[in-house]
Design a protein around this motif. Structure first.
Motif, PDB file in Angstrom:
ATOM      1  N   LEU A 266       0.744  -1.188   0.082  1.00 56.66           N
ATOM      2  CA  LEU A 266      -0.058  -0.086   0.318  1.00 56.66           C
ATOM      3  C   LEU A 266       0.987   1.219  -0.120  1.00 56.66           C
ATOM      4  N   PRO A 267       0.669   2.187  -0.906  1.00 52.16           N
ATOM      5  CA  PRO A 267       1.297   3.292  -0.833  1.00 52.16           C
ATOM      6  C   PRO A 267       1.365   4.064   0.551  1.00 52.16           C
ATOM      7  N   ASP A 268       2.773   4.102   1.190  1.00 55.12           N
ATOM      8  CA  ASP A 268       2.848   4.711   2.037  1.00 55.12           C
ATOM      9  C   ASP A 268       2.109   4.318   3.573  1.00 55.12           C
ATOM     10  N   ASN A 269       1.660   3.229   3.633  1.00 53.18           N
ATOM     11  CA  ASN A 269       0.916   2.494   4.407  1.00 53.18           C
ATOM     12  C   ASN A 269       0.958   0.953   4.693  1.00 53.18           C
ATOM     13  N   GLY A 270       2.296   0.294   4.456  1.00 56.43           N
ATOM     14  CA  GLY A 270       2.467  -0.914   4.829  1.00 56.43           C
ATOM     15  C   GLY A 270       1.958  -1.907   4.011  1.00 56.43           C
ATOM     16  N   VAL A 271       1.928  -3.261   4.167  1.00 55.35           N
ATOM     17  CA  VAL A 271       1.628  -4.476   3.156  1.00 55.35           C
ATOM     18  C   VAL A 271       0.387  -5.272   3.780  1.00 55.35           C
ATOM     19  N   LEU A 272      -0.539  -5.777   2.953  1.00 57.22           N
ATOM     20  CA  LEU A 272      -1.497  -6.319   3.184  1.00 57.22           C
ATOM     21  C   LEU A 272      -1.470  -7.626   2.657  1.00 57.22           C
ATOM     22  N   ASN A 273      -1.824  -8.992   3.282  1.00 56.19           N
ATOM     23  CA  ASN A 273      -1.963 -10.378   2.864  1.00 56.19           C
ATOM     24  C   ASN A 273      -3.104 -10.995   3.136  1.00 56.19           C
ATOM     25  N   PHE A 274      -3.444 -11.841   2.240  1.00 61.62           N
ATOM     26  CA  PHE A 274      -4.709 -12.613   2.642  1.00 61.62           C
ATOM     27  C   PHE A 274      -4.217 -14.179   2.944  1.00 61.62           C
ATOM     28  N   ASN A 275      -4.902 -14.416   4.231  1.00 58.84           N
ATOM     29  CA  ASN A 275      -4.763 -15.865   4.676  1.00 58.84           C
ATOM     30  C   ASN A 275      -5.832 -16.731   4.415  1.00 58.84           C
ATOM     31  N   GLY A 276      -5.679 -17.910   4.000  1.00 59.92           N
ATOM     32  CA  GLY A 276      -6.877 -18.638   3.694  1.00 59.92           C
ATOM     33  C   GLY A 276      -7.473 -18.256   2.179  1.00 59.92           C
ATOM     34  N   ARG A 277      -8.870 -18.805   1.989  1.00 58.73           N
ATOM     35  CA  ARG A 277      -9.288 -18.696   0.587  1.00 58.73           C
ATOM     36  C   ARG A 277      -9.704 -17.273   0.165  1.00 58.73           C
ATOM     37  N   ILE A 278      -9.370 -16.807  -0.757  1.00 62.03           N
ATOM     38  CA  ILE A 278      -9.397 -15.593  -1.475  1.00 62.03           C
ATOM     39  C   ILE A 278     -11.072 -15.195  -1.854  1.00 62.03           C
ATOM     40  N   PRO A 279     -11.754 -14.266  -1.373  1.00 62.61           N
ATOM     41  CA  PRO A 279     -13.157 -13.954  -1.797  1.00 62.61           C
ATOM     42  C   PRO A 279     -12.868 -13.912  -3.342  1.00 62.61           C
TER      43      PRO A 279
ATOM     44  N   LEU B 229      -8.787  -6.448  12.693  1.00 59.35           N
ATOM     45  CA  LEU B 229      -9.924  -6.331  13.576  1.00 59.35           C
ATOM     46  C   LEU B 229     -10.582  -7.519  13.851  1.00 59.35           C
ATOM     47  N   ARG B 230     -10.578  -7.723  15.142  1.00 61.23           N
ATOM     48  CA  ARG B 230     -11.483  -9.198  15.586  1.00 61.23           C
ATOM     49  C   ARG B 230     -12.712  -8.992  14.892  1.00 61.23           C
ATOM     50  N   ASP B 231     -13.227 -10.254  14.271  1.00 63.74           N
ATOM     51  CA  ASP B 231     -14.681 -10.504  13.819  1.00 63.74           C
ATOM     52  C   ASP B 231     -14.929  -9.588  12.564  1.00 63.74           C
ATOM     53  N   LEU B 232     -13.952  -8.706  12.204  1.00 63.11           N
ATOM     54  CA  LEU B 232     -14.060  -7.944  10.962  1.00 63.11           C
ATOM     55  C   LEU B 232     -13.186  -7.987  10.117  1.00 63.11           C
ATOM     56  N   SER B 233     -12.019  -8.695  10.112  1.00 58.52           N
ATOM     57  CA  SER B 233     -11.173  -8.909   9.313  1.00 58.52           C
ATOM     58  C   SER B 233     -11.093 -10.024   8.326  1.00 58.52           C
ATOM     59  N   GLY B 234     -12.275 -10.762   8.427  1.00 59.98           N
ATOM     60  CA  GLY B 234     -12.371 -12.075   7.591  1.00 59.98           C
ATOM     61  C   GLY B 234     -13.902 -12.451   7.651  1.00 59.98           C
ATOM     62  N   CYS B 235     -13.802 -13.675   7.193  1.00 62.98           N
ATOM     63  CA  CYS B 235     -15.070 -14.593   7.310  1.00 62.98           C
ATOM     64  C   CYS B 235     -14.786 -16.036   7.748  1.00 62.98           C
ATOM     65  N   ALA B 236     -15.233 -16.199   8.892  1.00 67.70           N
ATOM     66  CA  ALA B 236     -14.853 -17.719   9.454  1.00 67.70           C
ATOM     67  C   ALA B 236     -15.513 -18.669   8.642  1.00 67.70           C
ATOM     68  N   ARG B 237     -16.935 -18.336   7.985  1.00 67.37           N
ATOM     69  CA  ARG B 237     -17.421 -19.301   7.270  1.00 67.37           C
ATOM     70  C   ARG B 237     -16.888 -19.641   5.856  1.00 67.37           C
ATOM     71  N   ASP B 238     -16.135 -18.711   5.299  1.00 69.25           N
ATOM     72  CA  ASP B 238     -15.513 -18.791   3.902  1.00 69.25           C
ATOM     73  C   ASP B 238     -14.057 -19.213   4.030  1.00 69.25           C
ATOM     74  N   GLY B 239     -13.572 -18.912   5.392  1.00 67.96           N
ATOM     75  CA  GLY B 239     -12.075 -19.409   5.673  1.00 67.96           C
ATOM     76  C   GLY B 239     -11.089 -18.395   5.177  1.00 67.96           C
ATOM     77  N   TRP B 240     -11.506 -16.943   5.380  1.00 67.97           N
ATOM     78  CA  TRP B 240     -10.273 -15.979   4.978  1.00 67.97           C
ATOM     79  C   TRP B 240     -10.066 -14.839   5.888  1.00 67.97           C
ATOM     80  N   HIS B 241      -8.708 -14.455   5.942  1.00 68.60           N
ATOM     81  CA  HIS B 241      -8.626 -13.349   6.944  1.00 68.60           C
ATOM     82  C   HIS B 241      -7.655 -12.386   6.425  1.00 68.60           C
ATOM     83  N   LEU B 242      -7.827 -11.216   6.649  1.00 64.59           N
ATOM     84  CA  LEU B 242      -6.918  -9.991   5.932  1.00 64.59           C
ATOM     85  C   LEU B 242      -6.061  -9.341   6.912  1.00 64.59           C
ATOM     86  N   HIS B 243      -4.809  -9.879   6.689  1.00 64.19           N
ATOM     87  CA  HIS B 243      -3.820  -9.303   7.687  1.00 64.19           C
ATOM     88  C   HIS B 243      -2.954  -8.069   7.362  1.00 64.19           C
TER      89      HIS B 243
END
Length: 442
Positions: A347-360, A417-431
């Motif tokens: 991200l420009p001037d804002n760090g790095v994002l990664n997906f953990n698990g299945r991508i939406p 953020l807990r409970d907001l960073s992904g979907c437990a049902r679909d198996g993904w998490h945004l870090h």
């Protein structure tokens, strides 16, 4: 000269003993008397003792026409002594104090030249220490300032050492005459519009005429004050240990302290602890500007006060104070398409994002909060993002930089953020890994 012979080489070698395993010794070489003596001493010690590799660095400030000839003089001296020389030209930024601006430019060059486990040696002596104490006393400095120049300190990735602080100017003059050294006389050193020069030529001679040991006793006072500052530093360390509690947002990498732990101290201990903490981040405020701390500390519980300092800002939120600088003070507003979510997104001037698990499924995009966002939350329906952030006590300064994952106009997740960073049902998490301090935070 009437100055008695002193064994400067032996005294210098003894002072340098703890540093003989350094990777390299750099000598700050202006070409003047003091640095010429230091360079000569070190070059001759190196012939008879096992010392780290020597090199010299000459900083050309470009402030006067006479200075254009100095690099060649310095090259000549270094060639005679067999010491490699680096000449660095710097740009002195205009400002209220030319002396300070030149010093900042010079030390910026020194930091750049001094690598890890390397040593920069400068030639300040006992008379310089007395001038420093007197100058700072007139300016109303506290204990830290009146402690004078430390004999050693960190400098960038290496260290700075002043091995001649126990040597007088007259001893250096005697050594230079004995060895027939040649050096540069900087015309600006005679310009008495500069405060240090005025003290050197107008004030100290009068004091020494009345009290011949004035330089020695003033240096002794600086040593006493250095010891007092060491005790204050120990007290700050103890007080800061109580304030460095664990936060739910330590993963941000933003320096923070618990406000209550500081507020319970006396006003003097608060200032002492904060000075010790802030010194790593910014130029410390003078006495007249500490009211900014009091305003921040005493603001209403629902307020978001800010104390602006030279190199950043102190924010208060969530019962803590946070040091913000660099990218944290700039808004993150530009949306970024995530064309290949299987790869990290910078991200420009804002760090790095990664997906953990299945991508939406679907085209994905990262946006930042503008206000009015709504998000579907499991078992709760649609909720305002502002309310969700409030529930999780997200610090105000973070909210505008939290990466929001969108598919079209649908807000899918909020990074980390807990409970907001992904979907437990679909198996993904945004870090999200924000910019850390050594990546340019401060």
């Amino acid at each position: 000269m009437s100055q008695p012979m002193t064994d400067l080489p032996a005294r210098l070698l003894l002072h340098l003993t703890p540093w003989r395993n350094a990777a390299r010794w750099h000598i700050a070489f202006s070409g003047g008397l003091d640095s010429t003596v230091l360079l000569h001493l070190l070059a001759h010690l190196a012939k008879n003792h096992s010392l780290p590799a020597l090199s010299a660095i000459h900083v050309h400030h470009g402030l006067q026409a006479a200075a254009d000839a100095w690099p060649q003089h310095c090259r000549s001296v270094c060639n005679e002594l067999g010491v490699p020389l680096q000449v660095v030209r710097v740009q002195v930024e205009p400002g209220a104090s030319l002396e300070r601006a030149a010093r900042e430019a010079r030390y910026g060059a020194f930091v750049a030249a001094t690598g890890a486990d390397e040593l920069l040696l400068t030639a300040q002596h006992r008379d310089d220490q007395a001038e420093t104490l007197l100058f700072r006393l007139i300016r109303g400095a506290g204990v830290r300032g009146l402690a004078g120049m430390p004999s050693q300190r960190t400098l960038g990735r290496g260290h700075l050492l002043r091995p001649l602080l126990d040597v007088t100017r007259s001893e250096l003059e005697f050594y230079a005459a004995e060895h027939q050294l040649r050096w540069i006389d900087d015309p600006s050193n005679q310009d008495r519009q500069f405060s240090r020069n005025y003290l050197r030529h107008q004030v100290l001679p009068v004091m020494i005429e009345r009290w011949p040991q004035a330089v020695t006793t003033m240096a002794r006072s600086a040593a006493h004050l250095r010891e007092a500052q060491d005790l204050l530093d120990e007290l700050a360390h103890m007080d800061l240990a109580s304030a460095r509690t664990v936060s739910d947002f330590d993963w941000l990498g933003v320096p923070s302290l618990e406000l209550a732990a500081l507020a319970g101290l006396s006003a003097a201990r608060q200032r002492n602890a904060l000075s010790g903490w802030l010194a790593a981040f910014t130029q410390l405020p003078d006495s007249d500007h500490w009211s900014g701390w009091e305003n921040l500390r005493d603001a209403a519980p629902d307020a978001r006060p800010i104390w602006r300092l030279a190199q950043g800002e102190l924010h208060r939120t969530g019962g803590r104070i946070w040091w913000l600088a660099g990218s944290w003070l700039r808004p993150a507003t530009d949306a970024v398409a995530w064309n290949d979510p299987s790869q990290p997104l910078v991200l420009p001037d804002n760090g790095v994002l990664n997906f953990n698990g299945r991508i939406p499924d679907g085209p994905l995009q990262i946006r930042y909060r503008q206000g009015g966002e709504v998000m579907a939350v499991a078992d709760r329906g649609h909720r305002d993002l502002k309310r969700l952030l409030n529930e999780r006590h997200v610090p105000g300064f973070v909210r505008g930089r939290l990466p929001l994952l969108y598919r079209g106009e649908q807000l899918l997740g909020v990074a980390n953020l807990r409970d907001l960073s992904g979907c437990a049902r679909d198996g993904w998490h945004l870090h999200w890994a924000p910019l850390s301090e050594d990546q340019g935070l401060s």
